[in-house]
Motif scaffolding. Structure first.
Motif, PDB file in Angstrom:
ATOM      1  N   GLU A 262      -9.239  -0.992   5.714  1.00  0.00           N
ATOM      2  CA  GLU A 262      -8.907   0.000   4.681  1.00  0.00           C
ATOM      3  C   GLU A 262     -10.057   0.985   4.473  1.00  0.00           C
ATOM      4  O   GLU A 262      -9.846   2.193   4.347  1.00  0.00           O
ATOM      5  CB  GLU A 262      -8.563  -0.707   3.367  1.00  0.00           C
ATOM      6  N   LYS A 263     -11.266   0.474   4.449  1.00  0.00           N
ATOM      7  CA  LYS A 263     -12.437   1.345   4.260  1.00  0.00           C
ATOM      8  C   LYS A 263     -12.558   2.342   5.410  1.00  0.00           C
ATOM      9  O   LYS A 263     -12.800   3.535   5.193  1.00  0.00           O
ATOM     10  CB  LYS A 263     -13.706   0.497   4.165  1.00  0.00           C
ATOM     11  N   VAL A 264     -12.382   1.879   6.649  1.00  0.00           N
ATOM     12  CA  VAL A 264     -12.454   2.768   7.813  1.00  0.00           C
ATOM     13  C   VAL A 264     -11.373   3.841   7.719  1.00  0.00           C
ATOM     14  O   VAL A 264     -11.617   5.014   8.012  1.00  0.00           O
ATOM     15  CB  VAL A 264     -12.334   1.949   9.120  1.00  0.00           C
TER      16      VAL A 264
ATOM     17  N   SER B  67       0.829  -1.204   0.000  1.00  0.00           N
ATOM     18  CA  SER B  67       0.000   0.000   0.000  1.00  0.00           C
ATOM     19  C   SER B  67       0.867   1.259   0.000  1.00  0.00           C
ATOM     20  O   SER B  67       1.891   1.322   0.676  1.00  0.00           O
ATOM     21  CB  SER B  67      -0.914   0.013   1.218  1.00  0.00           C
TER      22      SER B  67
ATOM     23  N   THR C 115     -10.000   5.087   5.086  1.00  0.00           N
ATOM     24  CA  THR C 115     -10.170   6.021   3.965  1.00  0.00           C
ATOM     25  C   THR C 115     -11.446   6.850   4.058  1.00  0.00           C
ATOM     26  O   THR C 115     -11.611   7.796   3.301  1.00  0.00           O
ATOM     27  CB  THR C 115     -10.145   5.274   2.613  1.00  0.00           C
ATOM     28  N   ASP C 116     -12.363   6.482   4.957  1.00  0.00           N
ATOM     29  CA  ASP C 116     -13.609   7.259   5.105  1.00  0.00           C
ATOM     30  C   ASP C 116     -13.363   8.573   5.810  1.00  0.00           C
ATOM     31  O   ASP C 116     -12.491   8.735   6.599  1.00  0.00           O
ATOM     32  CB  ASP C 116     -14.655   6.451   5.883  1.00  0.00           C
TER      33      ASP C 116
ATOM     34  N   PHE D  47     -19.242  -3.349  10.731  1.00  0.00           N
ATOM     35  CA  PHE D  47     -19.543  -4.295   9.655  1.00  0.00           C
ATOM     36  C   PHE D  47     -19.832  -5.669  10.250  1.00  0.00           C
ATOM     37  O   PHE D  47     -19.213  -6.056  11.243  1.00  0.00           O
ATOM     38  CB  PHE D  47     -18.333  -4.390   8.716  1.00  0.00           C
TER      39      PHE D  47
ATOM     40  N   GLU E 148     -10.107  -5.527   4.324  1.00  0.00           N
ATOM     41  CA  GLU E 148     -10.892  -4.615   3.479  1.00  0.00           C
ATOM     42  C   GLU E 148     -11.636  -3.585   4.316  1.00  0.00           C
ATOM     43  O   GLU E 148     -11.694  -2.405   3.953  1.00  0.00           O
ATOM     44  CB  GLU E 148     -11.891  -5.404   2.631  1.00  0.00           C
ATOM     45  N   ILE E 149     -12.209  -4.014   5.423  1.00  0.00           N
ATOM     46  CA  ILE E 149     -12.953  -3.084   6.275  1.00  0.00           C
ATOM     47  C   ILE E 149     -11.999  -2.126   6.971  1.00  0.00           C
ATOM     48  O   ILE E 149     -12.305  -0.933   7.120  1.00  0.00           O
ATOM     49  CB  ILE E 149     -13.846  -3.850   7.274  1.00  0.00           C
TER      50      ILE E 149
ATOM     51  N   TRP F 171     -12.734 -10.340   5.009  1.00  0.00           N
ATOM     52  CA  TRP F 171     -13.303  -9.020   5.258  1.00  0.00           C
ATOM     53  C   TRP F 171     -12.468  -8.086   6.118  1.00  0.00           C
ATOM     54  O   TRP F 171     -12.525  -6.862   5.913  1.00  0.00           O
ATOM     55  CB  TRP F 171     -14.687  -9.167   5.887  1.00  0.00           C
TER      56      TRP F 171
END
Length: 188
Positions: free
Chosen positions: A183-185, A25, A187-188, A151, A180-181, A177
């Motif tokens: 990363e989502k947290v 990353s 980037t939000d 999630f 991925e979660i 999961w």
């Protein structure tokens, strides 16, 4: 680049999965693994992936001061619990508000709380006659498994399941999961 710390107590399969996920990353890196168990398998996994790991005593985790010093040294932005079996100290919660997440091997709020981890959870799910289980990824607070849920993912519980067979399906969900979660947290 945001730096992550992983707290783990066991063999470290989730920690390894997360380290591998973020290894290329441009935005996030796992900077350190901290454990409350000197002989935990997570240390060997971290070493193979060139991530430093440090063990602390239960007392050090309970006070939180030495942990905070290490997190500051490594400029940690976010903490991920991956099979970590100790309560997080209040001063760590205060220093990282909404920046510490955990994964739980059941669909919270069911089968959560003190003593509900690993095979204890899977045995309880099967004994209750539930037809589904899953994972819950949540922020942590001062209570076991009560922080806001981010999630959830489900899997069936079959009539002939053993705690071990259910555990295997839960691990598949965790490995799919959790990174991925995270990363989502981030980037939000």
């Amino acid at each position: 680049m945001k730096s992550l710390a992983i707290f783990a107590s066991g063999s470290g399969t989730n920690a390894e999965n997360i380290i591998r996920y973020f290894s290329n990353s441009e935005f996030f890196k796992v900077a350190i693994v901290l454990s409350n168990k000197q002989g935990a398998g997570v240390h060997e996994r971290a070493k193979k992936l060139n991530v430093p790991s440090i063990s602390f005593s239960k007392e050090a985790f309970e006070s939180g001061e030495a942990i905070l010093d290490i997190l500051k040294t490594y400029q940690i932005d976010f903490i991920v619990l991956a099979g970590f079996m100790s309560k997080i100290a209040d001063n760590l919660l205060a220093a990282y508000p909404h920046k510490i997440i955990n994964i739980h091997p059941a669909l919270l709020p069911k089968f959560g709380g003190k003593g509900m981890y690993g095979m204890h959870v899977h045995r309880a799910v099967i004994a209750s006659g539930e037809t589904k289980s899953g994972i819950s990824i949540h922020y942590i607070d001062e209570h076991y498994d009560e922080g806001p849920i981010i999630f959830q993912a489900e899997c069936p519980v079959f009539a002939d399941d053993t705690p071990e067979s259910l555990c295997e399906r839960i691990h598949q969900l965790e490995h799919k999961w959790y990174p991925e979660i995270i990363e989502k947290v981030l980037t939000d």
